[in-house]
Design an enzyme around this catalytic site. Sequence first.
Site, PDB file in Angstrom:
ATOM      1  N   HIS A 121       0.876  -1.180   0.000  1.00 13.15           N
ATOM      2  CA  HIS A 121       0.000   0.000   0.000  1.00 13.15           C
ATOM      3  C   HIS A 121       0.913   1.229   0.000  1.00 13.15           C
ATOM      4  O   HIS A 121       1.992   1.195   0.603  1.00 13.15           O
ATOM      5  CB  HIS A 121      -0.821   0.103   1.288  1.00 13.15           C
ATOM      6  CG  HIS A 121      -1.749  -1.020   1.578  1.00 13.15           C
ATOM      7  ND1 HIS A 121      -1.358  -2.154   2.221  1.00 13.15           N
ATOM      8  CD2 HIS A 121      -3.084  -1.134   1.368  1.00 13.15           C
ATOM      9  CE1 HIS A 121      -2.404  -2.951   2.371  1.00 13.15           C
ATOM     10  NE2 HIS A 121      -3.458  -2.359   1.864  1.00 13.15           N
ATOM     11  N   GLU A 252     -10.782  -6.626  -4.813  1.00 15.28           N
ATOM     12  CA  GLU A 252     -10.661  -7.720  -3.836  1.00 15.28           C
ATOM     13  C   GLU A 252     -11.931  -7.787  -2.986  1.00 15.28           C
ATOM     14  O   GLU A 252     -12.173  -6.935  -2.141  1.00 15.28           O
ATOM     15  CB  GLU A 252      -9.434  -7.465  -2.954  1.00 15.28           C
ATOM     16  CG  GLU A 252      -9.163  -8.569  -1.964  1.00 15.28           C
ATOM     17  CD  GLU A 252      -7.876  -8.333  -1.171  1.00 15.28           C
ATOM     18  OE1 GLU A 252      -6.930  -7.720  -1.703  1.00 15.28           O
ATOM     19  OE2 GLU A 252      -7.838  -8.760  -0.004  1.00 15.28           O
ATOM     20  N   GLU A 288      -9.171 -13.416  -2.012  1.00 15.34           N
ATOM     21  CA  GLU A 288      -8.480 -13.802  -0.773  1.00 15.34           C
ATOM     22  C   GLU A 288      -9.308 -14.889  -0.090  1.00 15.34           C
ATOM     23  O   GLU A 288     -10.416 -14.618   0.383  1.00 15.34           O
ATOM     24  CB  GLU A 288      -8.317 -12.583   0.136  1.00 15.34           C
ATOM     25  CG  GLU A 288      -7.627 -12.935   1.432  1.00 15.34           C
ATOM     26  CD  GLU A 288      -7.221 -11.729   2.260  1.00 15.34           C
ATOM     27  OE1 GLU A 288      -6.678 -10.761   1.696  1.00 15.34           O
ATOM     28  OE2 GLU A 288      -7.446 -11.770   3.481  1.00 15.34           O
ATOM     29  N   HIS A 291     -11.206 -14.204   3.053  1.00 17.59           N
ATOM     30  CA  HIS A 291     -12.433 -13.425   2.876  1.00 17.59           C
ATOM     31  C   HIS A 291     -13.564 -14.340   2.399  1.00 17.59           C
ATOM     32  O   HIS A 291     -14.714 -14.168   2.780  1.00 17.59           O
ATOM     33  CB  HIS A 291     -12.217 -12.316   1.847  1.00 17.59           C
ATOM     34  CG  HIS A 291     -11.185 -11.298   2.256  1.00 17.59           C
ATOM     35  ND1 HIS A 291     -10.785 -10.281   1.429  1.00 17.59           N
ATOM     36  CD2 HIS A 291     -10.475 -11.140   3.393  1.00 17.59           C
ATOM     37  CE1 HIS A 291      -9.881  -9.537   2.052  1.00 17.59           C
ATOM     38  NE2 HIS A 291      -9.663 -10.051   3.234  1.00 17.59           N
ATOM     39  N   ASP A 316      -4.869 -13.503  -3.113  1.00 20.91           N
ATOM     40  CA  ASP A 316      -4.199 -13.152  -1.862  1.00 20.91           C
ATOM     41  C   ASP A 316      -4.161 -14.407  -1.014  1.00 20.91           C
ATOM     42  O   ASP A 316      -5.064 -14.678  -0.215  1.00 20.91           O
ATOM     43  CB  ASP A 316      -4.957 -12.032  -1.122  1.00 20.91           C
ATOM     44  CG  ASP A 316      -4.367 -10.677  -1.419  1.00 20.91           C
ATOM     45  OD1 ASP A 316      -3.460 -10.597  -2.266  1.00 20.91           O
ATOM     46  OD2 ASP A 316      -4.804  -9.699  -0.797  1.00 20.91           O
ATOM     47  N   ASP A 329      -5.690 -13.891   8.553  1.00 20.06           N
ATOM     48  CA  ASP A 329      -4.560 -13.780   7.628  1.00 20.06           C
ATOM     49  C   ASP A 329      -3.417 -14.719   7.969  1.00 20.06           C
ATOM     50  O   ASP A 329      -2.267 -14.308   8.099  1.00 20.06           O
ATOM     51  CB  ASP A 329      -4.032 -12.335   7.588  1.00 20.06           C
ATOM     52  CG  ASP A 329      -5.025 -11.377   6.968  1.00 20.06           C
ATOM     53  OD1 ASP A 329      -5.697 -11.771   6.002  1.00 20.06           O
ATOM     54  OD2 ASP A 329      -5.128 -10.242   7.450  1.00 20.06           O
TER      55      ASP A 329
HETATM   56  C1  XLS Z   1      -7.830  -6.742   3.994  1.00 17.87           C
HETATM   57  C2  XLS Z   1      -7.273  -6.950   2.675  1.00 17.87           C
HETATM   58  C3  XLS Z   1      -6.105  -6.041   2.350  1.00 17.87           C
HETATM   59  C4  XLS Z   1      -5.907  -5.987   0.872  1.00 17.87           C
HETATM   60  C5  XLS Z   1      -5.038  -4.862   0.429  1.00 17.87           C
HETATM   61  O1  XLS Z   1      -8.510  -7.560   4.567  1.00 17.87           O
HETATM   62  O2  XLS Z   1      -6.947  -8.289   2.536  1.00 17.87           O
HETATM   63  O3  XLS Z   1      -4.966  -6.424   3.035  1.00 17.87           O
HETATM   64  O4  XLS Z   1      -5.372  -7.176   0.395  1.00 17.87           O
HETATM   65  O5  XLS Z   1      -5.546  -3.648   0.797  1.00 17.87           O
HETATM   66 NI    NI Z   2      -5.967  -9.113   0.844  1.00 19.41          NI
HETATM   67 NI    NI Z   3      -7.816  -9.625   4.144  1.00 18.73          NI
END
Ligand code: XLS
Ligand code: NI
Ligand code: NI
Length: 457
Positions: A121, A252, A288, A291, A316, A329
Amino acid sequence: MSSFAPASNSASGTGSAELVNTFPVDIAKVPYKPDAAITDVLCFRYYNESEVIMGKTMQDWMRFSVCYWHTFRGTGADPFGFPTLQRPWDDQTDSMENAERRMRVAFDFMSKLGVKYWSFHDRDIAPEGATLQETNKNLDRMVELASELQQKTGIKLLWNTCNLFAHPRYCNGAASNPDLHVFAYAAAQVKKSLEVGKKLGAENFVFWGGREGYHTLLNTDVRAEVDQIASFFKMAIEYKNKIGFTGQLLIEPKPKEPTKHQYDYDAMTVIAFLKTYGLDKDFKLNIEPNHTTLAGHCHEHDVVMASAFELLGSIDSNTGSPDLGWDTDQFPMDVKNAAMIMKVVLDQGGLAPGGLNFDCKVRRESTDVVDMLISHVGAMDCFAKALRVAAKIKEGGILDGMKKERYSSFSSELGAKVKSGIATFEECEQFIFQNGNPSKLSGQQEKYETILNRYFL
Ligand code: XLS
Ligand code: NI
Ligand code: NI
């Protein structure tokens, strides 16, 4: 999720101890040692980057990327506790000097690990100043250094993104903010980051709608907010084309956290959004799995859905903890889950220009510096093993064949008409009059599961 917890109360910081400029684990590059002892965790037993599997090197199938926010800005802080991770290169100040030292260590870490990509970021790499102009100046300085280090190491930028969620100005959202002033600030921030992406040769650019959602419908005009987000994305496409930035734009999805409801709930929600606003030619999805599971689906669901609609752009690559239910994560360490994902990647012929980005953080209890390396090595090896298994499944063709056979009735005359959307209800009725009642066709779930298990020896 991102680690932007305050670095305060880290009383036991590095203090006056001398700061290091390189990643302090004595290894030139993590080696491939297929016969390594089970306890030797600083080597790959399955990941042999140049080995060709089904026409591509392992490196090209995976395109692993290290994320800057967790790995180099993560402090181990959580809602209940102060930072636990003090790094010997980080003096925990917001100085440019600290930012530069951290970046040098990060490139050294990635070289030792042997990954070819990174992601960040804007605010991970450079501190914010008092004004946007000052902030942009800090960013420019860090981008210069990043460009130099990319050239020196050969490591490339998988994607960059904007942090449009941590600063208090974004507490009511960024593109979806009811205040135009904040919307404009977010747009200015993305404008700058598209320029940064171009300068660093980013292969993609990600939008994660951090605070694009609502906490209560009482104060929220959902249609206005989603329309605003679409306008924001149109502006991004226009600017990207104007400056000649060629990276793939990605959204995402995430169902919740930090807001109660995020507009980009899951893959199908995002696909519907893209199609509603005519954005589906310019955007793909960055999925991801943590998520996906937060959205109440199985680990690979969104990867499968996005790919089925030809919109899977990147992954991700992380995992959650099913018994916690947060965006924890964690590093992906489950070979079966990873194999289900790699099977999709094989089926769609690769992920490029996307890749497998480790949006993962070591547990706050994993306090040794070497844990940073072990976690990435373990996850890369998990995916490497998964790729090997997925290739065997694909080459054998057994499960694919069974699935195909399950739909074989659709290759009949009427089936073909249904598939091309030209069949009628009357024809279906006629078909039943001629053929009578359908018989039952077993779904054979347990047979599929049993066969799948046999590949994981
Ligand atoms: C948050 C997201 C973030 C994105 C990038 O939950 O996974 O990390 O991948 O902003
Ligand atoms: Ni992410
Ligand atoms: Ni995330």
